[in-house]
Design a protein around this motif. Structure first.
Motif, PDB file in Angstrom:
ATOM      1  N   ASP A  28      -0.664  -2.909   1.452  1.00  0.00           N
ATOM      2  CA  ASP A  28      -1.654  -2.506   2.237  1.00  0.00           C
ATOM      3  C   ASP A  28      -1.449  -2.655   3.604  1.00  0.00           C
ATOM      4  N   LEU A  29      -1.418  -1.675   4.406  1.00  0.00           N
ATOM      5  CA  LEU A  29      -0.879  -1.624   5.834  1.00  0.00           C
ATOM      6  C   LEU A  29      -2.000  -2.416   6.657  1.00  0.00           C
ATOM      7  N   ILE A  30      -3.236  -2.233   6.252  1.00  0.00           N
ATOM      8  CA  ILE A  30      -4.484  -2.888   7.019  1.00  0.00           C
ATOM      9  C   ILE A  30      -4.522  -4.480   6.872  1.00  0.00           C
ATOM     10  N   HIS A  31      -4.225  -4.820   5.558  1.00  0.00           N
ATOM     11  CA  HIS A  31      -4.221  -6.294   5.416  1.00  0.00           C
ATOM     12  C   HIS A  31      -3.153  -6.816   5.595  1.00  0.00           C
ATOM     13  N   ASP A  32      -2.108  -6.238   5.554  1.00  0.00           N
ATOM     14  CA  ASP A  32      -0.614  -6.755   5.870  1.00  0.00           C
ATOM     15  C   ASP A  32      -0.434  -7.375   4.446  1.00  0.00           C
ATOM     16  N   LEU A  33      -0.362  -6.977   3.042  1.00  0.00           N
ATOM     17  CA  LEU A  33      -0.109  -7.645   2.027  1.00  0.00           C
ATOM     18  C   LEU A  33       0.920  -6.819   1.176  1.00  0.00           C
ATOM     19  N   SER A  34       1.587  -7.306   0.388  1.00  0.00           N
ATOM     20  CA  SER A  34       2.467  -6.543  -0.472  1.00  0.00           C
ATOM     21  C   SER A  34       2.508  -7.220  -1.860  1.00  0.00           C
ATOM     22  N   VAL A  35       2.572  -6.288  -2.805  1.00  0.00           N
ATOM     23  CA  VAL A  35       2.888  -6.808  -4.252  1.00  0.00           C
ATOM     24  C   VAL A  35       3.885  -5.888  -4.794  1.00  0.00           C
ATOM     25  N   GLN A  36       4.426  -6.381  -5.998  1.00  0.00           N
ATOM     26  CA  GLN A  36       5.261  -5.477  -6.853  1.00  0.00           C
ATOM     27  C   GLN A  36       4.664  -5.168  -8.030  1.00  0.00           C
ATOM     28  N   GLY A  37       4.980  -4.322  -8.823  1.00  0.00           N
ATOM     29  CA  GLY A  37       4.551  -3.888 -10.110  1.00  0.00           C
ATOM     30  C   GLY A  37       5.863  -3.096 -10.786  1.00  0.00           C
ATOM     31  N   ALA A  38       5.750  -3.059 -12.320  1.00  0.00           N
ATOM     32  CA  ALA A  38       6.454  -2.246 -13.066  1.00  0.00           C
ATOM     33  C   ALA A  38       6.123  -1.059 -13.003  1.00  0.00           C
ATOM     34  N   THR A  39       4.962  -0.603 -12.809  1.00  0.00           N
ATOM     35  CA  THR A  39       4.601   0.789 -12.734  1.00  0.00           C
ATOM     36  C   THR A  39       3.804   1.276 -11.331  1.00  0.00           C
ATOM     37  N   ARG A  40       3.564   2.090 -10.861  1.00  0.00           N
ATOM     38  CA  ARG A  40       2.646   2.513  -9.701  1.00  0.00           C
ATOM     39  C   ARG A  40       1.195   2.174  -9.896  1.00  0.00           C
ATOM     40  N   ASN A  41       0.765   2.168 -11.018  1.00  0.00           N
ATOM     41  CA  ASN A  41      -0.778   1.747 -11.202  1.00  0.00           C
ATOM     42  C   ASN A  41      -0.603   0.176 -11.442  1.00  0.00           C
ATOM     43  N   ALA A  42       0.496  -0.447 -12.073  1.00  0.00           N
ATOM     44  CA  ALA A  42       0.491  -1.928 -12.107  1.00  0.00           C
ATOM     45  C   ALA A  42       0.494  -2.402 -10.515  1.00  0.00           C
ATOM     46  N   ALA A  43       1.418  -1.816  -9.752  1.00  0.00           N
ATOM     47  CA  ALA A  43       1.457  -2.350  -8.277  1.00  0.00           C
ATOM     48  C   ALA A  43       0.212  -2.335  -7.475  1.00  0.00           C
ATOM     49  N   LEU A  44      -0.699  -1.038  -7.810  1.00  0.00           N
ATOM     50  CA  LEU A  44      -1.554  -0.526  -7.287  1.00  0.00           C
ATOM     51  C   LEU A  44      -2.876  -1.645  -7.907  1.00  0.00           C
ATOM     52  N   ASP A  45      -3.032  -1.997  -8.963  1.00  0.00           N
ATOM     53  CA  ASP A  45      -3.877  -2.773  -9.456  1.00  0.00           C
ATOM     54  C   ASP A  45      -3.474  -4.409  -9.063  1.00  0.00           C
TER      55      ASP A  45
END
Length: 89
Positions: A28-45
């Motif tokens: 999230d470029l506005i909130h300056d946060l990053s996460v990882q997930g096994a899938t695109r949807n998992a990462a977005l969730d």
């Protein structure tokens, strides 16, 4: 770059990257946060959950059952409430 509506209907700028190991990174470029997930949807969730938690909209007080699963004796924990370090009060 993808844009996904936030839970409060605000807009966020999100960058999705597929990593060499197959995992996805959502940032999230506005909130300056990053996460990882096994899938695109998992990462977005996961990103939605992290943004909600950082902004006070996520999470809940743990239930006794959840604490017991972690090996916490809730009766003992409650009796020690006055002895918490300053940083935990």
């Amino acid at each position: 770059m993808a844009t996904k509506a936030n839970r409060d209907d605000g807009r966020r700028d999100i960058r999705l990257t597929r990593n060499p190991d197959g995992q996805w990174t959502a940032r999230d470029l506005i909130h300056d946060l990053s996460v990882q997930g096994a899938t695109r949807n998992a990462a977005l969730d996961a990103l939605d959950d992290v943004v909600a938690a950082v902004h006070g909209d996520g999470g809940h007080e743990p239930t006794d059952a959840e604490l017991h699963e972690l090996g916490v004796d809730t009766d003992v924990a409650r009796s020690q409430r006055e002895d918490l370090p300053d940083v935990l009060e």
